[in-house]
Design a protein around this motif. Sequence first.
Motif, PDB file in Angstrom:
ATOM      1  N   ASP A 140     -73.967  49.024 -33.923  1.00  0.00           N
ATOM      2  CA  ASP A 140     -74.634  50.310 -33.762  1.00  0.00           C
ATOM      3  C   ASP A 140     -76.093  50.100 -34.154  1.00  0.00           C
ATOM      4  O   ASP A 140     -76.381  49.691 -35.288  1.00  0.00           O
ATOM      5  N   VAL A 141     -77.009  50.362 -33.237  1.00  0.00           N
ATOM      6  CA  VAL A 141     -78.414  49.975 -33.408  1.00  0.00           C
ATOM      7  C   VAL A 141     -79.313  51.200 -33.380  1.00  0.00           C
ATOM      8  O   VAL A 141     -79.167  52.081 -32.522  1.00  0.00           O
TER       9      VAL A 141
ATOM     10  N   ARG B 128     -68.337  50.046 -36.483  1.00  0.00           N
ATOM     11  CA  ARG B 128     -69.022  48.795 -36.205  1.00  0.00           C
ATOM     12  C   ARG B 128     -70.192  48.648 -37.178  1.00  0.00           C
ATOM     13  O   ARG B 128     -70.726  49.658 -37.655  1.00  0.00           O
ATOM     14  N   PRO B 129     -70.611  47.412 -37.471  1.00  0.00           N
ATOM     15  CA  PRO B 129     -71.772  47.240 -38.346  1.00  0.00           C
ATOM     16  C   PRO B 129     -73.006  47.931 -37.756  1.00  0.00           C
ATOM     17  O   PRO B 129     -73.205  47.951 -36.535  1.00  0.00           O
ATOM     18  N   SER B 130     -73.822  48.498 -38.609  1.00  0.00           N
ATOM     19  CA  SER B 130     -75.023  49.185 -38.165  1.00  0.00           C
ATOM     20  C   SER B 130     -76.249  48.317 -38.444  1.00  0.00           C
ATOM     21  O   SER B 130     -76.342  47.655 -39.475  1.00  0.00           O
ATOM     22  N   VAL B 131     -77.179  48.337 -37.498  1.00  0.00           N
ATOM     23  CA  VAL B 131     -78.379  47.495 -37.577  1.00  0.00           C
ATOM     24  C   VAL B 131     -79.620  48.358 -37.402  1.00  0.00           C
ATOM     25  O   VAL B 131     -79.710  49.132 -36.436  1.00  0.00           O
ATOM     26  N   LEU B 132     -80.552  48.230 -38.332  1.00  0.00           N
ATOM     27  CA  LEU B 132     -81.869  48.841 -38.193  1.00  0.00           C
ATOM     28  C   LEU B 132     -82.782  47.800 -37.570  1.00  0.00           C
ATOM     29  O   LEU B 132     -83.043  46.751 -38.166  1.00  0.00           O
ATOM     30  N   PHE B 133     -83.255  48.066 -36.385  1.00  0.00           N
ATOM     31  CA  PHE B 133     -84.061  47.119 -35.610  1.00  0.00           C
ATOM     32  C   PHE B 133     -85.529  47.531 -35.753  1.00  0.00           C
ATOM     33  O   PHE B 133     -85.940  48.593 -35.266  1.00  0.00           O
ATOM     34  N   VAL B 134     -86.317  46.712 -36.445  1.00  0.00           N
ATOM     35  CA  VAL B 134     -87.707  47.046 -36.766  1.00  0.00           C
ATOM     36  C   VAL B 134     -88.626  46.472 -35.697  1.00  0.00           C
ATOM     37  O   VAL B 134     -88.668  45.248 -35.481  1.00  0.00           O
ATOM     38  N   THR B 135     -89.367  47.352 -35.017  1.00  0.00           N
ATOM     39  CA  THR B 135     -90.256  46.926 -33.941  1.00  0.00           C
ATOM     40  C   THR B 135     -91.358  47.954 -33.752  1.00  0.00           C
ATOM     41  O   THR B 135     -91.197  49.119 -34.116  1.00  0.00           O
TER      42      THR B 135
END
Length: 278
Positions: free
Chosen positions: A43-44, A9-16
């Motif tokens: 995928d997060v 699945r596409p991977s996402v870097l979630f910046v917070t």
Amino acid sequence: MIAVSGASRPSVLFVTDLAYEAQGRRYCDEDIFLTSRLRETFDVALCHPRDAAALLDRFDAVVVRNSGPVLHYQEAYDAFRTRARESGARVHNSLDGRGDMAGKQYLVDLSRAGFPVIPTVDRAADLGLLPRSAGYVVKPKLGADSVGLRFTDEPEYPEGADGTLLVQPRIDFVYEVSFYFVGHDFQYALHAPHPDRRWVLEPYAPTAADLDFARRFVEWNTLTHGIQRVDACRTPEGGLLLVELEDLNPYLSLDLVSDRVREAFVARMRDSVRELLA
């Protein structure tokens, strides 16, 4: 384990910044909710904004959300933008907006162009262009969350500060209202019926004229992918004036909308990230 590019699945870097404290808002709750829903599709992994530049190459996309005022980590943010552009990283919000993402210069530009915005100048020579008011606001062009904001009785501009500060008249208003968009698609609106309590918000049913007002600024902006919040104030005469065009990391107040509206927003945000990846 961190999901990297090449997974099923596409991977996402979630910046917070989950530890950031904002008056009247719980940034962390909103991002915990959003990542829980995005994990249904991607995928997060989460990271602090100071770490984003070092990690972004390992993911298919980067989603910048409640990362706090950039001025608290300006060097790291500049490094992130530079690295993202050099590597061609897919960033949501995309880095081509010209609202708050680029500072507050847009308020000066829109004011000069005659848009319905609170009159704004950034030079001592232009103070005479401001309407007479019972008071004025002076604030940094690169400010956020009222950092460096001060009030004056007369329009004034410190010597040698041209181009770094904004001066605006203090506006009498009935209430503030915010319009939330994903891309150019309107999602919902919230308003603060009490002028002295900015973040005590309630659902708001916009009129056609209200939406025309908000869409005018969304269309003026150059943001390719992402979330925008158009903040405005209602004047005693009934019109709206732009207060802020937030296109970097707008807080969404998702806890204040109905389940139906929240689910529709999540679905549209998920689609927006898919569009970015495509």
